[in-house]
Design a protein around this motif. Structure first.
Motif, PDB file in Angstrom:
ATOM      1  N   LYS A   1      -0.674  -6.259  14.200  1.00  0.00           N
ATOM      2  CA  LYS A   1      -1.849  -6.568  13.389  1.00  0.00           C
ATOM      3  C   LYS A   1      -3.040  -6.884  14.279  1.00  0.00           C
ATOM      4  O   LYS A   1      -4.155  -6.409  14.044  1.00  0.00           O
ATOM      5  CB  LYS A   1      -1.567  -7.751  12.453  1.00  0.00           C
ATOM      6  CG  LYS A   1      -0.572  -7.435  11.361  1.00  0.00           C
ATOM      7  CD  LYS A   1      -0.257  -8.697  10.556  1.00  0.00           C
ATOM      8  CE  LYS A   1       0.861  -8.457   9.571  1.00  0.00           C
ATOM      9  NZ  LYS A   1       1.222  -9.672   8.837  1.00  0.00           N
ATOM     10  N   ARG A   2      -2.804  -7.711  15.323  1.00  0.00           N
ATOM     11  CA  ARG A   2      -3.896  -8.052  16.259  1.00  0.00           C
ATOM     12  C   ARG A   2      -4.421  -6.797  16.933  1.00  0.00           C
ATOM     13  O   ARG A   2      -5.626  -6.632  17.101  1.00  0.00           O
ATOM     14  CB  ARG A   2      -3.404  -9.049  17.304  1.00  0.00           C
ATOM     15  CG  ARG A   2      -3.431 -10.476  16.843  1.00  0.00           C
ATOM     16  CD  ARG A   2      -3.309 -11.461  18.001  1.00  0.00           C
ATOM     17  NE  ARG A   2      -2.342 -11.073  18.995  1.00  0.00           N
ATOM     18  CZ  ARG A   2      -1.079 -11.483  19.052  1.00  0.00           C
ATOM     19  NH1 ARG A   2      -0.637 -12.321  18.139  1.00  0.00           N
ATOM     20  NH2 ARG A   2      -0.279 -11.087  19.999  1.00  0.00           N
ATOM     21  N   GLU A   3      -3.517  -5.911  17.352  1.00  0.00           N
ATOM     22  CA  GLU A   3      -3.919  -4.664  18.016  1.00  0.00           C
ATOM     23  C   GLU A   3      -4.837  -3.844  17.103  1.00  0.00           C
ATOM     24  O   GLU A   3      -5.887  -3.353  17.532  1.00  0.00           O
ATOM     25  CB  GLU A   3      -2.672  -3.852  18.369  1.00  0.00           C
ATOM     26  CG  GLU A   3      -2.965  -2.485  18.940  1.00  0.00           C
ATOM     27  CD  GLU A   3      -1.713  -1.633  19.100  1.00  0.00           C
ATOM     28  OE1 GLU A   3      -1.880  -0.421  19.331  1.00  0.00           O
ATOM     29  OE2 GLU A   3      -0.585  -2.151  18.985  1.00  0.00           O
ATOM     30  N   ILE A   4      -4.448  -3.709  15.843  1.00  0.00           N
ATOM     31  CA  ILE A   4      -5.235  -2.927  14.887  1.00  0.00           C
ATOM     32  C   ILE A   4      -6.573  -3.600  14.611  1.00  0.00           C
ATOM     33  O   ILE A   4      -7.620  -2.956  14.609  1.00  0.00           O
ATOM     34  CB  ILE A   4      -4.432  -2.705  13.589  1.00  0.00           C
ATOM     35  CG1 ILE A   4      -3.197  -1.834  13.883  1.00  0.00           C
ATOM     36  CG2 ILE A   4      -5.299  -2.076  12.509  1.00  0.00           C
ATOM     37  CD1 ILE A   4      -2.193  -1.757  12.736  1.00  0.00           C
ATOM     38  N   VAL A   5      -6.552  -4.920  14.410  1.00  0.00           N
ATOM     39  CA  VAL A   5      -7.798  -5.657  14.144  1.00  0.00           C
ATOM     40  C   VAL A   5      -8.740  -5.535  15.340  1.00  0.00           C
ATOM     41  O   VAL A   5      -9.926  -5.261  15.182  1.00  0.00           O
ATOM     42  CB  VAL A   5      -7.507  -7.136  13.818  1.00  0.00           C
ATOM     43  CG1 VAL A   5      -8.780  -7.971  13.864  1.00  0.00           C
ATOM     44  CG2 VAL A   5      -6.846  -7.256  12.464  1.00  0.00           C
ATOM     45  N   GLU A   6      -8.236  -5.739  16.536  1.00  0.00           N
ATOM     46  CA  GLU A   6      -9.088  -5.670  17.720  1.00  0.00           C
ATOM     47  C   GLU A   6      -9.656  -4.269  17.910  1.00  0.00           C
ATOM     48  O   GLU A   6     -10.801  -4.117  18.334  1.00  0.00           O
ATOM     49  CB  GLU A   6      -8.323  -6.163  18.943  1.00  0.00           C
ATOM     50  CG  GLU A   6      -8.114  -7.673  18.878  1.00  0.00           C
ATOM     51  CD  GLU A   6      -7.137  -8.221  19.902  1.00  0.00           C
ATOM     52  OE1 GLU A   6      -6.517  -7.430  20.656  1.00  0.00           O
ATOM     53  OE2 GLU A   6      -6.979  -9.454  19.951  1.00  0.00           O
ATOM     54  N   ALA A   7      -8.888  -3.237  17.551  1.00  0.00           N
ATOM     55  CA  ALA A   7      -9.412  -1.869  17.609  1.00  0.00           C
ATOM     56  C   ALA A   7     -10.556  -1.702  16.609  1.00  0.00           C
ATOM     57  O   ALA A   7     -11.551  -1.035  16.896  1.00  0.00           O
ATOM     58  CB  ALA A   7      -8.295  -0.865  17.312  1.00  0.00           C
ATOM     59  N   SER A   8     -10.428  -2.349  15.449  1.00  0.00           N
ATOM     60  CA  SER A   8     -11.484  -2.241  14.437  1.00  0.00           C
ATOM     61  C   SER A   8     -12.727  -3.041  14.804  1.00  0.00           C
ATOM     62  O   SER A   8     -13.808  -2.773  14.286  1.00  0.00           O
ATOM     63  CB  SER A   8     -10.957  -2.698  13.071  1.00  0.00           C
ATOM     64  OG  SER A   8     -10.891  -4.105  12.985  1.00  0.00           O
TER      65      SER A   8
ATOM     66  N   GLN B   1      -6.241  -3.347   4.042  1.00  0.00           N
ATOM     67  CA  GLN B   1      -5.314  -4.211   4.772  1.00  0.00           C
ATOM     68  C   GLN B   1      -5.959  -4.694   6.072  1.00  0.00           C
ATOM     69  O   GLN B   1      -5.822  -5.852   6.457  1.00  0.00           O
ATOM     70  CB  GLN B   1      -4.013  -3.469   5.075  1.00  0.00           C
ATOM     71  CG  GLN B   1      -2.953  -4.354   5.679  1.00  0.00           C
ATOM     72  CD  GLN B   1      -2.507  -5.450   4.737  1.00  0.00           C
ATOM     73  OE1 GLN B   1      -1.892  -5.173   3.727  1.00  0.00           O
ATOM     74  NE2 GLN B   1      -2.811  -6.689   5.057  1.00  0.00           N
ATOM     75  N   ILE B   2      -6.679  -3.797   6.737  1.00  0.00           N
ATOM     76  CA  ILE B   2      -7.363  -4.188   7.979  1.00  0.00           C
ATOM     77  C   ILE B   2      -8.406  -5.269   7.682  1.00  0.00           C
ATOM     78  O   ILE B   2      -8.527  -6.244   8.428  1.00  0.00           O
ATOM     79  CB  ILE B   2      -8.004  -2.975   8.680  1.00  0.00           C
ATOM     80  CG1 ILE B   2      -6.904  -2.013   9.152  1.00  0.00           C
ATOM     81  CG2 ILE B   2      -8.868  -3.427   9.862  1.00  0.00           C
ATOM     82  CD1 ILE B   2      -7.415  -0.752   9.810  1.00  0.00           C
ATOM     83  N   TRP B   3      -9.155  -5.116   6.588  1.00  0.00           N
ATOM     84  CA  TRP B   3     -10.143  -6.139   6.234  1.00  0.00           C
ATOM     85  C   TRP B   3      -9.482  -7.490   6.003  1.00  0.00           C
ATOM     86  O   TRP B   3      -9.997  -8.528   6.421  1.00  0.00           O
ATOM     87  CB  TRP B   3     -10.962  -5.724   5.005  1.00  0.00           C
ATOM     88  CG  TRP B   3     -11.950  -4.645   5.296  1.00  0.00           C
ATOM     89  CD1 TRP B   3     -11.903  -3.348   4.889  1.00  0.00           C
ATOM     90  CD2 TRP B   3     -13.149  -4.760   6.085  1.00  0.00           C
ATOM     91  NE1 TRP B   3     -12.983  -2.657   5.376  1.00  0.00           N
ATOM     92  CE2 TRP B   3     -13.771  -3.493   6.105  1.00  0.00           C
ATOM     93  CE3 TRP B   3     -13.747  -5.811   6.775  1.00  0.00           C
ATOM     94  CZ2 TRP B   3     -14.963  -3.253   6.782  1.00  0.00           C
ATOM     95  CZ3 TRP B   3     -14.935  -5.565   7.448  1.00  0.00           C
ATOM     96  CH2 TRP B   3     -15.528  -4.309   7.451  1.00  0.00           C
ATOM     97  N   ALA B   4      -8.315  -7.489   5.356  1.00  0.00           N
ATOM     98  CA  ALA B   4      -7.589  -8.749   5.121  1.00  0.00           C
ATOM     99  C   ALA B   4      -7.130  -9.350   6.446  1.00  0.00           C
ATOM    100  O   ALA B   4      -7.224 -10.562   6.663  1.00  0.00           O
ATOM    101  CB  ALA B   4      -6.399  -8.496   4.191  1.00  0.00           C
ATOM    102  N   TRP B   5      -6.614  -8.508   7.347  1.00  0.00           N
ATOM    103  CA  TRP B   5      -6.171  -8.994   8.654  1.00  0.00           C
ATOM    104  C   TRP B   5      -7.351  -9.501   9.478  1.00  0.00           C
ATOM    105  O   TRP B   5      -7.224 -10.468  10.222  1.00  0.00           O
ATOM    106  CB  TRP B   5      -5.431  -7.905   9.413  1.00  0.00           C
ATOM    107  CG  TRP B   5      -4.114  -7.506   8.819  1.00  0.00           C
ATOM    108  CD1 TRP B   5      -3.336  -8.224   7.952  1.00  0.00           C
ATOM    109  CD2 TRP B   5      -3.411  -6.289   9.047  1.00  0.00           C
ATOM    110  NE1 TRP B   5      -2.202  -7.523   7.638  1.00  0.00           N
ATOM    111  CE2 TRP B   5      -2.217  -6.336   8.296  1.00  0.00           C
ATOM    112  CE3 TRP B   5      -3.670  -5.158   9.815  1.00  0.00           C
ATOM    113  CZ2 TRP B   5      -1.291  -5.298   8.285  1.00  0.00           C
ATOM    114  CZ3 TRP B   5      -2.751  -4.119   9.806  1.00  0.00           C
ATOM    115  CH2 TRP B   5      -1.574  -4.196   9.048  1.00  0.00           C
TER     116      TRP B   5
END
Length: 121
Positions: A16-23, A43-47
């Motif tokens: 989740k952190r990896e995806i959020v940091e990429a975003s 889901q990314i917005w929620a994370w």
């Protein structure tokens, strides 16, 4: 109607952190990052919200920013001989998890050191 062949995906906190940091890098939109990682953009917005609140086991959150930035810090043993003064209405604000330390005006180095030790304990 939901896709009957699609099952709920469980993602580790690290993923989740990896995806959020990429975003948060700003190179691509959340929708593009979502497609790249095969997750829903909502889901990314929620994370991202959890991440900004410090609830994805990430470091301290900087108030007022949507992304965390690491800064280089040099720690020295010598304390200043005079109090540090915030000029032009400036202030020093440090946030660690849910705790926040904010100092304005003349800042006594020993008081600041004591407050930081208590904040980080």
């Amino acid at each position: 109607m939901a896709n009957p062949g699609r099952k709920y995906q469980h993602h580790s906190v690290a993923r989740k952190r990896e995806i959020v940091e990429a975003s948060l890098r700003g190179d691509e939109s959340v929708a593009v990052v979502a497609r790249e990682y095969g997750v829903n953009a909502n889901q990314i917005w929620a994370w991202r919200k959890l991440y900004s609140e410090g609830r994805l086991d990430n470091g301290p959150v900087v108030a007022g920013s949507s992304a965390s930035t690491l800064l280089a810090v040099d720690v020295i043993e010598e304390a200043p001989t005079q109090p540090v003064t915030a000029s032009h209405g400036g202030c020093l604000e440090i946030t660690v998890g849910q705790a926040r330390l904010r100092a304005t005006g003349a800042i006594d180095p020993e008081l600041l050191r004591t407050a930081l030790v208590a904040l980080l304990a």
